[in-house]
Motif scaffolding. Structure first.
Motif, PDB file in Angstrom:
ATOM      1  N   GLY A   1      42.356  39.654  35.659  1.00  0.00           N
ATOM      2  CA  GLY A   1      42.469  40.946  36.349  1.00  0.00           C
ATOM      3  C   GLY A   1      43.849  41.568  36.167  1.00  0.00           C
ATOM      4  O   GLY A   1      44.797  40.907  35.742  1.00  0.00           O
ATOM      5  N   LYS A   2      43.948  42.850  36.521  1.00  0.00           N
ATOM      6  CA  LYS A   2      45.202  43.585  36.331  1.00  0.00           C
ATOM      7  C   LYS A   2      46.353  42.994  37.141  1.00  0.00           C
ATOM      8  O   LYS A   2      47.505  43.008  36.704  1.00  0.00           O
ATOM      9  CB  LYS A   2      45.006  45.065  36.697  1.00  0.00           C
ATOM     10  CG  LYS A   2      44.635  45.256  38.170  1.00  0.00           C
ATOM     11  CD  LYS A   2      44.258  46.682  38.487  1.00  0.00           C
ATOM     12  CE  LYS A   2      44.040  46.881  39.981  1.00  0.00           C
ATOM     13  NZ  LYS A   2      43.257  45.846  40.694  1.00  0.00           N
ATOM     14  N   ASP A   3      46.030  42.461  38.356  1.00  0.00           N
ATOM     15  CA  ASP A   3      47.099  41.964  39.231  1.00  0.00           C
ATOM     16  C   ASP A   3      47.763  40.717  38.658  1.00  0.00           C
ATOM     17  O   ASP A   3      48.979  40.636  38.585  1.00  0.00           O
ATOM     18  CB  ASP A   3      46.551  41.673  40.634  1.00  0.00           C
ATOM     19  CG  ASP A   3      45.897  42.899  41.230  1.00  0.00           C
ATOM     20  OD1 ASP A   3      46.621  43.873  41.480  1.00  0.00           O
ATOM     21  OD2 ASP A   3      44.662  42.898  41.400  1.00  0.00           O
ATOM     22  N   CYS A   4      46.926  39.761  38.213  1.00  0.00           N
ATOM     23  CA  CYS A   4      47.582  38.570  37.656  1.00  0.00           C
ATOM     24  C   CYS A   4      48.178  38.873  36.288  1.00  0.00           C
ATOM     25  O   CYS A   4      49.146  38.230  35.888  1.00  0.00           O
ATOM     26  CB  CYS A   4      46.690  37.339  37.665  1.00  0.00           C
ATOM     27  SG  CYS A   4      45.060  37.544  37.036  1.00  0.00           S
TER      28      CYS A   4
ATOM     29  N   THR B   1      47.309  44.458  50.330  1.00  0.00           N
ATOM     30  CA  THR B   1      46.182  45.367  50.529  1.00  0.00           C
ATOM     31  C   THR B   1      44.837  44.721  50.196  1.00  0.00           C
ATOM     32  O   THR B   1      43.795  45.338  50.383  1.00  0.00           O
ATOM     33  CB  THR B   1      46.368  46.635  49.664  1.00  0.00           C
ATOM     34  OG1 THR B   1      46.646  46.224  48.323  1.00  0.00           O
ATOM     35  CG2 THR B   1      47.521  47.481  50.170  1.00  0.00           C
ATOM     36  N   ASP B   2      44.831  43.472  49.710  1.00  0.00           N
ATOM     37  CA  ASP B   2      43.577  42.761  49.448  1.00  0.00           C
ATOM     38  C   ASP B   2      42.980  42.280  50.774  1.00  0.00           C
ATOM     39  O   ASP B   2      43.706  42.104  51.755  1.00  0.00           O
ATOM     40  CB  ASP B   2      43.826  41.553  48.533  1.00  0.00           C
ATOM     41  CG  ASP B   2      44.078  41.961  47.094  1.00  0.00           C
ATOM     42  OD1 ASP B   2      43.478  42.957  46.654  1.00  0.00           O
ATOM     43  OD2 ASP B   2      44.868  41.286  46.412  1.00  0.00           O
ATOM     44  N   PRO B   3      41.668  42.016  50.783  1.00  0.00           N
ATOM     45  CA  PRO B   3      41.054  41.486  52.014  1.00  0.00           C
ATOM     46  C   PRO B   3      41.781  40.212  52.472  1.00  0.00           C
ATOM     47  O   PRO B   3      42.044  39.344  51.641  1.00  0.00           O
ATOM     48  CB  PRO B   3      39.622  41.160  51.572  1.00  0.00           C
ATOM     49  CG  PRO B   3      39.385  41.946  50.328  1.00  0.00           C
ATOM     50  CD  PRO B   3      40.697  42.161  49.682  1.00  0.00           C
TER      51      PRO B   3
ATOM     52  N   LYS C   1      41.011  52.655  48.387  1.00  0.00           N
ATOM     53  CA  LYS C   1      39.787  52.926  47.624  1.00  0.00           C
ATOM     54  C   LYS C   1      39.605  51.971  46.443  1.00  0.00           C
ATOM     55  O   LYS C   1      38.644  52.084  45.679  1.00  0.00           O
ATOM     56  CB  LYS C   1      39.819  54.371  47.102  1.00  0.00           C
ATOM     57  CG  LYS C   1      39.811  55.418  48.201  1.00  0.00           C
ATOM     58  CD  LYS C   1      39.881  56.811  47.611  1.00  0.00           C
ATOM     59  CE  LYS C   1      39.823  57.858  48.716  1.00  0.00           C
ATOM     60  NZ  LYS C   1      40.278  59.176  48.223  1.00  0.00           N
ATOM     61  N   GLU C   2      40.535  51.023  46.304  1.00  0.00           N
ATOM     62  CA  GLU C   2      40.538  50.165  45.122  1.00  0.00           C
ATOM     63  C   GLU C   2      39.223  49.404  44.941  1.00  0.00           C
ATOM     64  O   GLU C   2      38.757  49.185  43.824  1.00  0.00           O
ATOM     65  CB  GLU C   2      41.713  49.176  45.229  1.00  0.00           C
ATOM     66  CG  GLU C   2      41.857  48.249  44.045  1.00  0.00           C
ATOM     67  CD  GLU C   2      43.090  47.347  44.150  1.00  0.00           C
ATOM     68  OE1 GLU C   2      43.964  47.595  45.001  1.00  0.00           O
ATOM     69  OE2 GLU C   2      43.163  46.384  43.368  1.00  0.00           O
ATOM     70  N   ARG C   3      38.628  48.964  46.048  1.00  0.00           N
ATOM     71  CA  ARG C   3      37.425  48.134  45.955  1.00  0.00           C
ATOM     72  C   ARG C   3      36.135  48.913  46.177  1.00  0.00           C
ATOM     73  O   ARG C   3      35.080  48.312  46.413  1.00  0.00           O
ATOM     74  CB  ARG C   3      37.509  46.999  46.978  1.00  0.00           C
ATOM     75  CG  ARG C   3      38.474  45.945  46.512  1.00  0.00           C
ATOM     76  CD  ARG C   3      38.615  44.832  47.505  1.00  0.00           C
ATOM     77  NE  ARG C   3      39.605  43.927  46.969  1.00  0.00           N
ATOM     78  CZ  ARG C   3      39.330  42.712  46.511  1.00  0.00           C
ATOM     79  NH1 ARG C   3      38.130  42.227  46.568  1.00  0.00           N
ATOM     80  NH2 ARG C   3      40.281  41.976  45.996  1.00  0.00           N
ATOM     81  N   ALA C   4      36.205  50.237  46.079  1.00  0.00           N
ATOM     82  CA  ALA C   4      35.008  51.041  46.373  1.00  0.00           C
ATOM     83  C   ALA C   4      33.866  50.770  45.394  1.00  0.00           C
ATOM     84  O   ALA C   4      32.709  51.068  45.696  1.00  0.00           O
ATOM     85  CB  ALA C   4      35.364  52.522  46.388  1.00  0.00           C
TER      86      ALA C   4
HETATM   87 MG    MG Z   1      43.341  42.170  42.744  1.00  0.00          MG
END
Ligand code: MG
Ligand code: FAD
Ligand code: MG
Length: 304
Positions: free
Chosen positions: A63-66, A165-167, A298-301
């Motif tokens: 993913g983009k984050d890692c 901002t992640d769950p 809205k990232e996880r919409a």
């Molecule tokens: Mg992420």
């Protein structure tokens, strides 16, 4: 290339980003985010766990984050190496970078997009990852990490690209033990304070190849059956050519590290035909690329 080479390259990317002046407020904010992550890694983490001895592993799911964290992490690894030889007596050319591959762990959980699997394979080579891949779908995340630790007894701490901002990310700290229902190890979470816009800004500036799904409007990638392009990026009628949503990263894209000027393309991997079928089966609308979205809420919409 080698791990040493790519770590130096990532150092050059990060350094060049930190040297930017008079750009957007997102760039200024991202520079501060990078500096804090760098301080965590160089002043706290690498002083307590030796990144060259197998004590630290990196959790990686493509993913983009890692990916963005990997760039900063490798950059700091290079800096840490340089600093360690500076204080030793021999000159740089007599010192060998202590790692050939970065210890990395990927838990193959859900039905993953083929494109993401291909991307993980590609970046495994790009960043010299010694990637442990758990057998697909066999067990829960905690059990999968238990299995990993059984095979890698030196591992004391694992780097995670999670953000506030992640769950369940809101209250996390940079360095903390795992919860009681997890195997016991230290979680290293130096990306917590990054906003979505910071992730896109450095990633797009880096000139590194991104997972092609992001170009199709994905902003957060989960399982094949539970992830779709982000509805907030859907193009309205007649919007195919014009841009109704602002791209906040045009500057990063056209001035990307090591890229020829006036090239406004973003390097992305090819989306597999199977994934294109899946994406277009239920909805053949066009979407803006994932990086057109900067609102964390809205990232996880696109996830269900
Ligand atoms: Mg992420
Ligand atoms: P994502 O953005 O998808 O993931 C955030 C980061 O988690 C990624 O950047 C990557 O570094 C890592 N990651 C996510 N999925 C994978 C995967 N399949 N394989 C490898 N790395 C992955 N939750 C708890 O409640 N208590 C804990 O003690 C705890 N410990 C954890 C330790 C580790 C090493 C990891 C990876 C996760 C842990 N979690 C724990 C779960 C964590 O808090 C997130 O819920 C989980 O990472 C999924 O993140 P996401 O899908 O929300 O976001
Ligand atoms: Mg996930």
């Amino acid at each position: 290339m080698s791990l040493e080479g790519v770590a130096e390259h990532c150092y050059n990317i990060t350094q060049s980003y930190l040297d930017l002046a008079n750009q957007t407020s997102i760039v200024d904010e991202t520079k501060e985010a990078i500096k804090l992550t760098r301080d965590y890694l160089l002043k706290d983490i690498f002083k307590r766990w030796d990144p060259f001895s197998g004590q630290i592993s990196f959790s990686y799911n493509g993913g983009k984050d890692c990916q963005v964290l990997l760039i900063v992490y490798l950059s700091c690894l290079w800096e840490f190496f340089k600093e360690s030889i500076r204080i030793s007596q021999f000159s740089l050319k007599f010192q060998k970078f202590p790692l050939e591959y970065l210890p990395t762990v990927y838990i193959d959980q859900a039905e993953t997009f083929q494109t993401l699997e291909d991307f993980i394979e590609l970046t495994k080579n790009r960043y010299f990852l010694s990637l442990y891949e758990s057998p697909r779908n066999q067990t829960s995340m905690p059990q999968a990490f238990r299995n990993y630790l059984d095979l890698n007894e030196n591992t004391e701490a694992i780097v995670i690209g999670i953000r506030h901002t992640d769950p369940y990310g809101e209250k996390l700290k940079c360095i903390e033990r795992t919860d009681s229902n997890w195997p016991d190890f230290i979680r290293l979470q130096p990306l917590l304070h990054w906003k979505l816009a910071n992730v896109w800004s450095l990633l797009l500036y880096s000139g590194e190849e991104l997972c092609g799904l992001y170009e199709y409007g994905f902003t957060s990638i989960g399982g094949v059956n539970t992830t779709r392009p982000n509805p907030f990026l859907k193009k309205g009628p007649g919007e195919d050519n014009g841009e109704a949503i602002t791209n906040h990263f045009s500057w990063e894209i056209s001035n990307a590290y090591g890229k020829a000027q006036e090239d406004s393309s973003v390097p992305v991997t090819r989306v597999s035909d199977a994934d294109l079928d899946i994406i277009q089966k239920t909805d053949d609308s066009a979407y803006y690329p994932g990086w057109f979205l900067i609102e964390d809420s809205k990232e996880r919409a696109g996830r269900s």
